[in-house]
Design a protein around this motif. Structure first.
Motif, PDB file in Angstrom:
ATOM      1  N   ALA A 171      -0.484  -4.506 -13.229  1.00 39.07           N
ATOM      2  CA  ALA A 171      -1.435  -3.693 -12.478  1.00 39.07           C
ATOM      3  C   ALA A 171      -2.470  -4.565 -11.776  1.00 39.07           C
ATOM      4  CB  ALA A 171      -2.116  -2.695 -13.409  1.00 39.07           C
ATOM      5  N   ASP A 172      -2.944  -5.590 -12.461  1.00 43.20           N
ATOM      6  CA  ASP A 172      -3.928  -6.491 -11.851  1.00 43.20           C
ATOM      7  C   ASP A 172      -3.323  -7.265 -10.685  1.00 43.20           C
ATOM      8  OD1 ASP A 172      -5.770  -5.646 -13.704  1.00 43.20           O
ATOM      9  OD2 ASP A 172      -5.636  -7.437 -14.972  1.00 43.20           O
ATOM     10  N   ALA A 173      -2.071  -7.710 -10.832  1.00 47.16           N
ATOM     11  CA  ALA A 173      -1.418  -8.452  -9.753  1.00 47.16           C
ATOM     12  C   ALA A 173      -1.235  -7.561  -8.528  1.00 47.16           C
ATOM     13  CB  ALA A 173      -0.070  -8.994 -10.217  1.00 47.16           C
ATOM     14  N   ALA A 174      -0.841  -6.304  -8.735  1.00 49.73           N
ATOM     15  CA  ALA A 174      -0.660  -5.381  -7.611  1.00 49.73           C
ATOM     16  C   ALA A 174      -1.997  -5.106  -6.927  1.00 49.73           C
ATOM     17  CB  ALA A 174      -0.022  -4.087  -8.093  1.00 49.73           C
ATOM     18  N   ALA A 175      -3.051  -4.926  -7.717  1.00 44.21           N
ATOM     19  CA  ALA A 175      -4.365  -4.661  -7.136  1.00 44.21           C
ATOM     20  C   ALA A 175      -4.878  -5.874  -6.359  1.00 44.21           C
ATOM     21  CB  ALA A 175      -5.353  -4.286  -8.239  1.00 44.21           C
ATOM     22  N   ARG A 176      -4.675  -7.045  -6.908  1.00 38.32           N
ATOM     23  CA  ARG A 176      -5.181  -8.265  -6.288  1.00 38.32           C
ATOM     24  C   ARG A 176      -4.472  -8.554  -4.965  1.00 38.32           C
ATOM     25  NH1 ARG A 176      -4.821 -10.868 -10.429  1.00 38.32           N
ATOM     26  NH2 ARG A 176      -2.744 -11.799 -10.190  1.00 38.32           N
ATOM     27  N   THR A 177      -3.184  -8.298  -4.906  1.00 36.77           N
ATOM     28  CA  THR A 177      -2.403  -8.624  -3.700  1.00 36.77           C
ATOM     29  C   THR A 177      -2.299  -7.469  -2.724  1.00 36.77           C
ATOM     30  OG1 THR A 177      -0.338  -8.004  -4.830  1.00 36.77           O
ATOM     31  CG2 THR A 177      -1.032 -10.313  -4.970  1.00 36.77           C
ATOM     32  N   GLY A 178      -2.648  -6.259  -3.175  1.00 33.07           N
ATOM     33  CA  GLY A 178      -2.614  -5.100  -2.282  1.00 33.07           C
ATOM     34  C   GLY A 178      -1.234  -4.525  -2.034  1.00 33.07           C
ATOM     35  N   VAL A 179      -0.244  -4.881  -2.866  1.00 33.54           N
ATOM     36  CA  VAL A 179       1.093  -4.328  -2.661  1.00 33.54           C
ATOM     37  C   VAL A 179       1.133  -2.892  -3.171  1.00 33.54           C
ATOM     38  CG1 VAL A 179       2.167  -6.595  -2.833  1.00 33.54           C
ATOM     39  CG2 VAL A 179       1.998  -5.149  -4.886  1.00 33.54           C
ATOM     40  N   ALA A 180       2.024  -2.101  -2.589  1.00 28.10           N
ATOM     41  CA  ALA A 180       2.239  -0.736  -3.044  1.00 28.10           C
ATOM     42  C   ALA A 180       3.132  -0.750  -4.275  1.00 28.10           C
ATOM     43  CB  ALA A 180       2.872   0.098  -1.937  1.00 28.10           C
ATOM     44  N   SER A 181       3.041   0.309  -5.061  1.00 30.96           N
ATOM     45  CA  SER A 181       3.874   0.390  -6.260  1.00 30.96           C
ATOM     46  C   SER A 181       4.208   1.842  -6.563  1.00 30.96           C
ATOM     47  CB  SER A 181       3.162  -0.241  -7.468  1.00 30.96           C
ATOM     48  OG  SER A 181       1.932   0.414  -7.746  1.00 30.96           O
ATOM     49  N   VAL A 182       5.401   2.035  -7.101  1.00 28.82           N
ATOM     50  CA  VAL A 182       5.853   3.329  -7.605  1.00 28.82           C
ATOM     51  C   VAL A 182       6.597   3.066  -8.898  1.00 28.82           C
ATOM     52  CG1 VAL A 182       7.470   5.250  -7.248  1.00 28.82           C
ATOM     53  CG2 VAL A 182       6.001   4.490  -5.360  1.00 28.82           C
ATOM     54  N   VAL A 183       6.298   3.840  -9.929  1.00 27.10           N
ATOM     55  CA  VAL A 183       7.030   3.773 -11.192  1.00 27.10           C
ATOM     56  C   VAL A 183       7.963   4.973 -11.242  1.00 27.10           C
ATOM     57  CG1 VAL A 183       6.883   3.674 -13.703  1.00 27.10           C
ATOM     58  CG2 VAL A 183       5.106   2.587 -12.299  1.00 27.10           C
ATOM     59  N   PHE A 184       9.236   4.725 -11.540  1.00 19.54           N
ATOM     60  CA  PHE A 184      10.264   5.749 -11.457  1.00 19.54           C
ATOM     61  C   PHE A 184      10.297   6.602 -12.728  1.00 19.54           C
ATOM     62  CE2 PHE A 184      15.066   6.686 -11.216  1.00 19.54           C
ATOM     63  CZ  PHE A 184      14.833   7.869 -10.528  1.00 19.54           C
ATOM     64  N   PHE A 185       9.290   7.490 -12.851  1.00 21.65           N
ATOM     65  CA  PHE A 185       9.331   8.550 -13.840  1.00 21.65           C
ATOM     66  C   PHE A 185      10.239   9.634 -13.257  1.00 21.65           C
ATOM     67  CE2 PHE A 185       5.133   6.581 -14.412  1.00 21.65           C
ATOM     68  CZ  PHE A 185       5.124   6.333 -15.780  1.00 21.65           C
ATOM     69  N   THR A 186      11.467   9.691 -13.716  1.00 15.61           N
ATOM     70  CA  THR A 186      12.518  10.440 -13.021  1.00 15.61           C
ATOM     71  C   THR A 186      12.102  11.862 -12.674  1.00 15.61           C
ATOM     72  OG1 THR A 186      14.055   9.175 -14.391  1.00 15.61           O
ATOM     73  CG2 THR A 186      14.994  10.929 -13.047  1.00 15.61           C
ATOM     74  N   SER A 187      11.566  12.597 -13.641  1.00 15.77           N
ATOM     75  CA  SER A 187      11.258  14.006 -13.408  1.00 15.77           C
ATOM     76  C   SER A 187      10.220  14.208 -12.315  1.00 15.77           C
ATOM     77  CB  SER A 187      10.755  14.650 -14.706  1.00 15.77           C
ATOM     78  OG  SER A 187      11.758  14.670 -15.692  1.00 15.77           O
ATOM     79  N   ARG A 188       9.326  13.263 -12.150  1.00 18.76           N
ATOM     80  CA  ARG A 188       8.278  13.411 -11.132  1.00 18.76           C
ATOM     81  C   ARG A 188       8.835  13.401  -9.717  1.00 18.76           C
ATOM     82  NH1 ARG A 188       2.951  12.326 -12.806  1.00 18.76           N
ATOM     83  NH2 ARG A 188       2.415  12.763 -10.634  1.00 18.76           N
ATOM     84  N   PHE A 189      10.094  12.996  -9.563  1.00 16.90           N
ATOM     85  CA  PHE A 189      10.710  12.941  -8.240  1.00 16.90           C
ATOM     86  C   PHE A 189      11.788  14.015  -8.081  1.00 16.90           C
ATOM     87  CE2 PHE A 189       8.802   8.879  -9.131  1.00 16.90           C
ATOM     88  CZ  PHE A 189       8.085   8.642  -7.966  1.00 16.90           C
ATOM     89  N   GLU A 190      11.784  14.987  -8.988  1.00 18.33           N
ATOM     90  CA  GLU A 190      12.647  16.163  -8.868  1.00 18.33           C
ATOM     91  C   GLU A 190      11.807  17.270  -8.251  1.00 18.33           C
ATOM     92  OE1 GLU A 190      13.355  19.453 -10.041  1.00 18.33           O
ATOM     93  OE2 GLU A 190      15.176  19.142  -8.842  1.00 18.33           O
ATOM     94  N   PRO A 191      12.184  17.813  -7.069  1.00 22.48           N
ATOM     95  CA  PRO A 191      11.290  18.730  -6.343  1.00 22.48           C
ATOM     96  C   PRO A 191      10.812  19.926  -7.149  1.00 22.48           C
ATOM     97  CG  PRO A 191      13.052  18.005  -4.900  1.00 22.48           C
ATOM     98  CD  PRO A 191      13.375  17.468  -6.265  1.00 22.48           C
ATOM     99  N   ALA A 192      11.697  20.578  -7.907  1.00 19.54           N
ATOM    100  CA  ALA A 192      11.275  21.768  -8.667  1.00 19.54           C
ATOM    101  C   ALA A 192      10.257  21.407  -9.736  1.00 19.54           C
ATOM    102  CB  ALA A 192      12.490  22.452  -9.285  1.00 19.54           C
ATOM    103  N   VAL A 193      10.470  20.280 -10.396  1.00 17.40           N
ATOM    104  CA  VAL A 193       9.532  19.842 -11.430  1.00 17.40           C
ATOM    105  C   VAL A 193       8.204  19.432 -10.807  1.00 17.40           C
ATOM    106  CG1 VAL A 193       9.086  18.092 -13.203  1.00 17.40           C
ATOM    107  CG2 VAL A 193      11.346  19.161 -13.033  1.00 17.40           C
TER     108      VAL A 193
END
Length: 302
Positions: A104-126
């Motif tokens: 998390a610190d490396a992503a914040a420091r460098t400004g890169v985007a990030s997504v964690v693949f919590f599968t259900s969060r990317f299911e439209p109905a859920v």
């Protein structure tokens, strides 16, 4: 977006590689794995290149998708972020709090985007159900059950991997449970003084664990997590009760490949807009913090 893949295991072969290869907005730059022969086989199957050095893959990519055990994923993700690569990570981002914070610190420091693949969060109905319940509010209690048969007698699941056997359901399906409950019920409340979280934990049969969580909203929730239930007893349930009555998570498991394609879309959007995704690495690191508190509570009752 040029995206490389780290990992060659079942999840990489079933979801990550075909998802990257088929996505119209992605150039699948190549594959790195801890077993060079497996990396070559997976790369050949999808018409891309195998890399012997992850840093070389980072240099040729705008982003990396990671399908590795969490203890391996975290340091490589931090290296990728330092190389300027956006991150599409698997859950949990790490099983050690210091490793999760490193990423998390490396992503914040460098400004890169990030997504964690919590599968259900990317299911439209859920996703729609979560948004609806979060907007409604007024929830009193929540109940979640994530029950699998990965390690049950007679199972031949491809996900019976060493890290899951070592860490159990708490770390494999626990992140999924928290990714659904936290947006609705709010963060897990801190204990007095702010050190740790209000989590009670107890062990059940085999790797089964039971958690009781107190949320900042005032609601409480219970979770039952297992990878060793009898196959006929498996399934996922989430139920909420509050001022509006009761509601349950839509049934029908998410189709992983379709969800992964939406996760790729989310990363591309976050990278282009500069707006963090709700399931970014900061959220993923926070999930690790909560699960580590639960693991510590289990240790106190061992």
């Amino acid at each position: 977006m040029r995206i490389g893949l780290l990992g060659t295991g079942p999840w990489a072969g079933m979801v990550h590689a075909p998802g990257l290869n088929a996505h119209p907005g992605v150039e699948f730059t190549g594959v790195w794995g801890r077993r060079p022969e497996a990396a070559k086989a997976l790369a050949d199957a999808h018409g891309t290149r195998a890399y012997d050095d992850p840093d070389a893959l980072f240099a040729d990519s705008d982003a990396v998708a990671i399908a590795l055990p969490p203890a391996v994923q975290a340091p490589l993700a931090a290296r990728a972020a330092e190389a300027g690569c956006h991150l599409l990570m698997d859950k949990p981002v790490a099983t050690a709090v210091e490793d999760a914070r490193l990423v998390a610190d490396a992503a914040a420091r460098t400004g890169v985007a990030s997504v964690v693949f919590f599968t259900s969060r990317f299911e439209p109905a859920v996703a729609a159900w979560i948004d609806e319940q979060a907007a409604a509010g007024g929830w009193f209690t929540g109940r979640g059950e994530w029950l699998g048969a990965v390690f049950s007698e007679g199972s031949d699941s491809p996900f019976a991997t060493p890290w899951r056997r070592e860490k159990g359901a708490l770390w494999d399906v626990g992140p999924h449970a928290l990714s659904v409950l936290l947006p609705v019920l709010g963060d897990v409340a801190a204990v007095d003084g702010g050190a740790g979280f209000q989590v009670v934990a107890a062990r059940g049969p085999e790797d089964t664990v039971h958690l009781i969580l107190r949320h900042e909203s005032g609601a409480s929730s219970t979770l039952t997590l297992s990878l060793t239930v009898p196959p006929a007893a498996g399934g996922t349930t989430v139920e909420l009760r509050g001022v509006h009555g009761a509601t349950s998570l839509p049934q029908g498991g998410p189709e992983a490949l379709a969800c992964f394609r939406r996760a790729i879309d989310a990363l591309v959007t976050a990278a282009g807009s500069g707006t963090p995704h709700p399931c970014d690495v900061r959220f993923g690191a926070h999930v690790t913090e909560i699960l580590a508190a639960a693991e510590a509570a289990l240790g106190e009752r061992a």
